[in-house]
Motif scaffolding. Structure first.
Motif, PDB file in Angstrom:
ATOM      1  N   ASP A 142       0.714  -1.254   0.353  1.00 31.02           N
ATOM      2  CA  ASP A 142      -0.175  -0.334  -0.074  1.00 31.02           C
ATOM      3  C   ASP A 142       0.970   1.355   0.021  1.00 31.02           C
ATOM      4  O   ASP A 142      -0.065   2.101  -0.761  1.00 31.02           O
ATOM      5  N   LEU A 143       2.125   1.554   0.238  1.00 25.93           N
ATOM      6  CA  LEU A 143       2.627   2.799   0.893  1.00 25.93           C
ATOM      7  C   LEU A 143       3.561   2.020  -0.930  1.00 25.93           C
ATOM      8  O   LEU A 143       3.966   3.760  -1.223  1.00 25.93           O
ATOM      9  N   LEU A 144       3.966   1.215  -1.562  1.00 29.46           N
ATOM     10  CA  LEU A 144       4.607   1.569  -2.463  1.00 29.46           C
ATOM     11  C   LEU A 144       3.714   2.375  -3.157  1.00 29.46           C
ATOM     12  O   LEU A 144       3.873   2.881  -4.192  1.00 29.46           O
ATOM     13  N   LEU A 145       2.479   2.109  -3.603  1.00 27.53           N
ATOM     14  CA  LEU A 145       1.276   1.961  -4.422  1.00 27.53           C
ATOM     15  C   LEU A 145       1.036   4.296  -4.161  1.00 27.53           C
ATOM     16  O   LEU A 145       1.057   4.420  -5.046  1.00 27.53           O
ATOM     17  N   TYR A 146       0.804   3.949  -2.706  1.00 25.78           N
ATOM     18  CA  TYR A 146       0.054   5.426  -2.703  1.00 25.78           C
ATOM     19  C   TYR A 146       1.115   6.288  -2.610  1.00 25.78           C
ATOM     20  O   TYR A 146       1.063   7.159  -3.226  1.00 25.78           O
TER      21      TYR A 146
END
Length: 128
Positions: free
Chosen positions: A90-94
């Motif tokens: 999620d952090l990589l996507l965000y």
């Protein structure tokens, strides 16, 4: 299989920004045992050994085979492996570092029996 369900035989097109998030609570236990035994015997571990650990080799093979050109992150969580892996994805996507992430949860069996692995494709509206 989750990549094949979404993309057929692959590879993905260039610029796909697909990250690989590899999660293993135990890591490469057989590799760690080898290092421990070699060091205890006064031997020297070659630097390439650390790049050839089983989980890292799997991540590299999958990324090369499918043409995944996003970041590769390896985690050894202290909590729930899936939750921590999903949080990293999620952090990589965000942050925009990846458009999607292949989350691989893997545990190697220490006794030579087969281990367990699960993979899920996250992002771009997918949960394959």
């Amino acid at each position: 299989r989750c990549l094949a369900r979404r993309y057929g035989d692959g590879p993905l097109p260039p610029g796909n920004r697909t990250a690989v998030v590899l999660v293993s609570a135990g890591g490469d236990t057989s590799g760690a045992a080898h290092v421990r035994a070699t060091v205890d015997a006064g031997g020297r571990i070659g630097p390439l050994f650390f790049f050839q650990s089983v989980p890292n080799s799997v991540a590299g093979h999958v990324a090369a085979r499918w043409g995944l050109d996003g970041p590769v992150v390896c985690l050894s969580p202290t909590g729930d492996p899936r939750a921590e892996g999903e949080a990293e994805a999620d952090l990589l996507l965000y942050d925009g570092d990846a458009a999607q992430a292949l989350l691989i949860l893997i545990e190697l069996a220490p006794d030579g029996t087969p281990g367990e692995a699960t993979a899920v494709l996250l992002g771009e509206g997918t949960r394959q």
